[in-house]
Scaffold this motif. Structure first.
Motif, PDB file in Angstrom:
ATOM      1  N   ARG B 377      33.159 -27.068   1.559  1.00 54.84           N
ATOM      2  CA  ARG B 377      32.060 -27.204   0.582  1.00 54.84           C
ATOM      3  C   ARG B 377      30.862 -26.399   1.084  1.00 54.84           C
ATOM      4  N   ASP B 388      33.048 -25.295  -3.994  1.00 49.95           N
ATOM      5  CA  ASP B 388      34.098 -25.767  -3.091  1.00 49.95           C
ATOM      6  C   ASP B 388      35.206 -24.736  -3.028  1.00 49.95           C
ATOM      7  N   LEU B 423      35.526 -30.899   3.793  1.00 47.97           N
ATOM      8  CA  LEU B 423      35.387 -32.087   2.941  1.00 47.97           C
ATOM      9  C   LEU B 423      36.355 -33.200   3.351  1.00 47.97           C
TER      10      LEU B 423
END
Lengths: 496, 496
Positions: B377, B388, B423
Motif C-alpha cells: 500500500r 495498492d 498490507l
C-alpha cells in the motif's frame, strides 16, 4: 464467530438485549415481579412479496426455556456493568433474584413446517412478565431467521419443480449458527440435502457435495483432475466442468465417464457454476446423449434463487439438480422477516382477570392486537385451508365463528364454513417441554403437506392472492374500543 | 439455533462443506497429500456500491486453526456417511489420517479494521493443499460476514457524524453467532455500543439499552410506567415515548424529568421508534428546551441505515444517538459480501518451485489472479493511502515498483510514488498463532485511523471514486500468459 468463544449452554441467557434485563429489574422493583403477561411473536408482512411463510425455529424454543439459567459467571459479569450515569447498572438484590431463576412460562406455538400468515401469533408466551421479557430476544433470534429462510427455501423448492435442491450457503451465513439454521430450516422446507457437515451430524440431514475449482487447478490438467476424483469418489462423482472452459470440461467428463464405465462405475453428474446455465446445460445434455451417456445428470450453481431457477426451466434447461447458496443463506433480497414480540394482555394481580392491551402508533401497521389469542384454521371438504380466525379468550366470543372481520380492513368481512382446527399447540408448560423434541422429518413432512394443500394462487410468486386472516367479531370490537380509549387517554393526534 | 446443540470446541472442524472433506480424501489418495497450496480469500466488488470494505473476522482465524481437530465423535459420524452410489463415503484409512490431524498452515492476513479493496488478498493461506481445503469454509464463514457487517457499520457511523450508534440487531441476526458477529464487527467499525449482553461479556463491548413498548403497556398508564422506570434506573434512564402518542409521551417525559430533578437525578434521553423521526425529534427538542430541560437527549430507532440517518440530518433533525438494528444485522440491501477462496499457486513437490495457477470463466469477473501474492500500500506524504500494488513472489518483480497495471483494465496504468508498506501480516505459522490475540480496541482504533486517512471521494456513498488497485507488471504479464496458455490448452471459446 469462533465456536470456541463460548462452550457452555448457559450462555443462552445472556444472548439477549440489555433492555430485557433492565426491564426485568424494573418489574422486580415496581411490585410487578408476579404480574403475568401474554406476549405474541408474529410478523407483519409476508416475506419476498409472497403469500405465506413457513414457521420454523419454534422446535428449539422449549430447549431454550429449559436451559435458561444464569450462572455465577453471568451474574458476575452483570454485577460489573456500570450505568451511563454512574454506579452499578444492576442492584445486588435483583442479581440474587436472577441467580438460579428459572423461567415459569407456558408457551403455545405453531408447529414447525406449518404455513403462517401476517399478524397471527406464531408463538404465544404466558407467565411472569419478567420471564416473558427475559426470553424475548433469544426467542426472536431463533424464530425470525429460521422462519424467513424456511420460507425462502420453500419458494426455491417450488421453482425447482421436484428436482433436488441442496443448501450450499454455509460460507455466506452469519457464522456457524447461521449455517446450521439455514441447513435445518431449508430441510424442513423441502431441500433435499446440505453441504454443511455439522448440520448433517447434528440434525441428521443428508449431506452432499461435489468438488471445487481448486481441485482442478491443483492437478496438471483438468482431465487428470477428473480422473483422480473419479478414482477417489467413484460412488459420489460429480465433476465441476467450468474451471477453464465448459465445452472442454464436458469433453473431459465424457472421457472420464467412459473410463468409469470400463471400471464398472458411473459418472453421476457434472456441475456448471458459471456462464449461461440455460445454454450450457442444453449443450451438455446434447453432448452426453450423443455420447451414449444419458444417465449423466446436470447440476448447476451460481447465485441461484427461485427466479433464476424458474427462468432456467422456462428456457427448457435440462437441469437435474440445484445447489443454492448465497441467496438462500442470506434470504436475498429480504434478509429480515421483521418479526416482533408484543405484549397483548397483562394480569397485574395473579388472581385477577387478564387486561387486554394494545400499542398504538403514527404508523397504523405498527398497531398490535390485544388479548389471549388463539388461531382457528378453517378447511374445505378436501382439507384445504380457507381462512384463519384469530380469537381472543379474554372477550366473549362465538367459539367456532361464522363470520370474521378482515385483519387489515375492518370494512371487509368473510363468511366461514367447515370445521376449524387450532393452529397453536402447547409446547412448554411451567417452564418444561410438554413433549419430547419432534424429529426434523416430521416438520419436513408437515411442511410438504401444508404447501401441497395451500391454494396455488397463494403460493405463486407474482401477485399472490391474499390468504384470508381475520378477527373474531368480539376481538374486532375490543380492538376498536381499545384504540378509541387509548387514543382519548394519551392525546389523540390532532390535524394541524 | 440453540447454543445447547453443540458445546464442544471441536465442532469447528465439521463446520464445513462436505466437498472439502471429499477433496481432502482425493488429495490423500492421489499422491498429493504433501502437495503445497496457496489460497487467497478475497471479494470481487465493494459491498453497498461503496468504495471500500473494512476487513474483519480475521482476528479469529488463528483460534480456528489451532482448534481444528477431529475427535472420535466426528470421525464416527463421517464413517457412517454413505456415498450416493452406495458404500461408505470415506475410506477408513483416510479417516484415520484425519483423526488427530492438525493444520500445518501459514497464514498472512490484513489486520482487522484496515480498509481493503476488491480482488486483493485479505487472507493468504499456505500449506498442505489438504489443510488449505479443510479450513476454507469455516474461514470464509468467519471473514465474509464480519467484513460485510463492519463495512455496513462504518457507513452508518459515517452518516451519524460523530453521534453514537448502538447495535440493536440481535433479534434479526442468524442465531447467537450472527448476533455476536454483528456486535463485534460493528464495534470494530466504530459503533459505540451494543444491546447484545453476551457480546458485552465476551468482547468487552459497552452494552446499552432503553426499554420496550411492553414496559409501558404493562402499567396502568404511560406516566406511571415512566415513573417506575426512572425509579428503577435513574442513572440509565431513556424513556420510549411512542407507545401510544409521541406528543403525550413527550409531555409525560417532561413530568418525569422534573420529578427526577427534584430527586437529584436527570432524565438522560427519550427514544422515538416510529413515525416521522425528523418532525418528531424537532418537536421533542423544542418541547424540552422550552421546558428548561435542554440536557435531555433524543435517541431514535426504526429500520435505520446510513441513508435514513443522512436524510434525517439533511432535514436538520436534532438527534443525538441512533439505535440501528435490522438493516445493520442483515446488511440490507446487500446481505452477502460474495467473498471467495481461490487457489493461486501449487507446489506438487515440496522441494520444487511454486506453479502459479488461474481459473478462467465465461464470466471475466470470475477469473482469478495467480501467484504468491503480497499487497503493497502506497501513501502520500501525509500518510494517506494512494494505491495498492499486488506483487507475486513467484515471478521476477521490481520490488518497490514505480508503475502498476490496473486490476480490471490492463490498458490503464498508474505511476506510484512514496513509500509502500506491506498490507498482509503473518498471523499463523505451522498451525500456531504468531502472536497473542489482539484486543478488539486495537482493531477499532486501526479502523478509525484508516477511515480518517482515506480520501473522502472514496468513502462517499454516491458514486465513490475507485481506489487504485493494480498488478505489478510481472504479475500482469504472468496473468496474460496463463490466460493465453489455459485458453489454448482447454479449448478457447469460439465465436459461433
Amino acid at each position: 464467530m469462533s465456536l470456541t468463544d463460548r462452550t457452555k449452554p448457559t450462555d443462552v441467557c445472556l444472548n439477549t438485549d440489555l433492555y430485557e434485563l433492565t426491564m426485568a429489574q424494573g418489574f422486580w422493583e415496581s411490585g410487578l415481579a408476579d404480574a403475568q403477561g401474554c406476549f405474541n411473536a408474529f410478523f407483519r408482512e409476508n416475506p419476498f412479496e409472497g403469500g405465506y411463510a413457513v414457521c420454523c425455529g419454534v422446535g428449539q424454543v422449549a430447549e431454550l426455556v429449559e436451559n435458561f439459567v444464569f450462572d455465577d459467571e453471568d451474574i458476575s459479569y452483570l454485577s460489573e456493568l456500570e450505568a451511563p450515569g454512574g454506579g452499578p447498572m444492576f442492584k445486588p438484590g435483583f442479581l440474587e433474584y436472577l441467580r438460579d431463576h428459572h423461567l415459569d412460562l407456558t408457551i403455545h406455538a405453531v408447529s414447525e413446517g406449518e404455513v403462517v400468515f401476517p399478524r397471527e401469533p406464531m408463538v404465544r408466551v404466558e407467565g411472569p412478565v419478567i420471564d416473558c421479557q427475559l426470553v424475548e430476544t433469544a426467542l426472536l433470534n431463533l424464530v425470525n431467521f429460521q422462519t424467513l429462510v424456511a420460507t425462502k427455501c420453500a419458494r426455491v423448492v417450488r421453482a425447482a419443480e421436484g428436482h433436488p435442491v441442496s443448501d450450499f450457503g454455509l460460507r455466506r451465513a452469519q457464522g456457524p449458527d447461521g449455517g446450521l439454521a439455514v441447513a435445518r430450516a431449508s430441510y424442513v422446507a423441502g431441500a433435499s440435502s446440505t453441504s454443511n457437515v455439522l448440520a448433517g451430524k447434528i440434525y441428521g440431514i443428508p449431506v452432499f457435495g461435489t468438488h471445487a475449482h481448486s481441485w482442478v487447478m491443483a492437478f496438471g490438467s483438468e482431465l487428470e483432475s477428473f480422473r483422480a476424483f473419479a478414482a477417489s469418489s467413484p460412488k459420489n462423482c460429480t465433476l465441476l466442468v467450468d474451471t477453464y472452459d465448459v465445452h472442454q470440461g464436458i469433453k473431459n467428463a465424457i472421457v472420464v465417464a467412459r473410463e468409469m464405465e470400463r471400471a464398472g462405475e458411473r459418472l453421476a453428474a457434472i456441475r456448471i457454476d458459471s456462464g449461461d446455465l440455460a445454454r450450457l446445460s442444453k449443450e451438455a445434455r446434447l453432448a452426453f446423449d450423443e455420447a451414449g451417456l444419458p444417465y449423466i445428470k446436470i447440476a448447476v450453481s451460481n447465485d441461484l434463487d427461485e427466479y433464476t431457477i424458474q427462468s432456467l426451466f422456462a428456457q427448457g434447461a435440462p437441469i437435474d439438480s440445484f445447489g443454492v447458496g448465497t441467496k438462500l443463506a442470506t434470504c436475498d433480497p429480504q434478509p429480515s422477516l421483521g418479526g416482533v414480540y408484543k405484549l397483548s394482555a397483562i394480569r397485574r394481580d395473579a388472581d385477577g382477570p387478564w387486561t387486554p392491551v394494545i400499542k398504538l402508533s403514527e404508523q397504523a401497521y405498527k398497531r398490535t392486537l390485544p388479548g389471549i389469542q388463539r388461531v382457528l384454521r378453517y378447511h374445505d371438504a378436501l382439507g384445504r385451508p380457507t381462512g384463519d380466525l384469530i380469537v381472543d379468550d379474554t372477550v366473549a366470543h362465538e367459539g367456532v365463528a361464522h363470520r370474521m372481520v378482515d385483519i387489515l380492513d375492518p370494512y371487509r368481512t368473510y363468511d366461514l364454513a367447515g370445521e376449524p382446527s387450532g393452529l397453536l399447540e402447547k409446547i412448554v408448560e411451567g417452564g418444561r417441554r410438554t413433549a419430547p423434541p419432534e424429529g426434523i422429518e416430521a416438520a419436513r413432512q408437515r411442511c410438504a403437506d401444508a404447501l401441497m394443500r395451500l391454494d396455488p394462487a397463494v403460493t405463486r410468486f407474482l401477485n399472490p392472492q391474499v390468504y384470508p386472516v381475520g378477527l373474531e367479531r368480539g376481538l374486532a370490537e375490543l380492538l376498536r374500543n381499545l384504540a378509541e380509549e387509548e387514543g382519548a387517554r394519551s392525546g389523540r393526534p390532532t390535524v394541524a
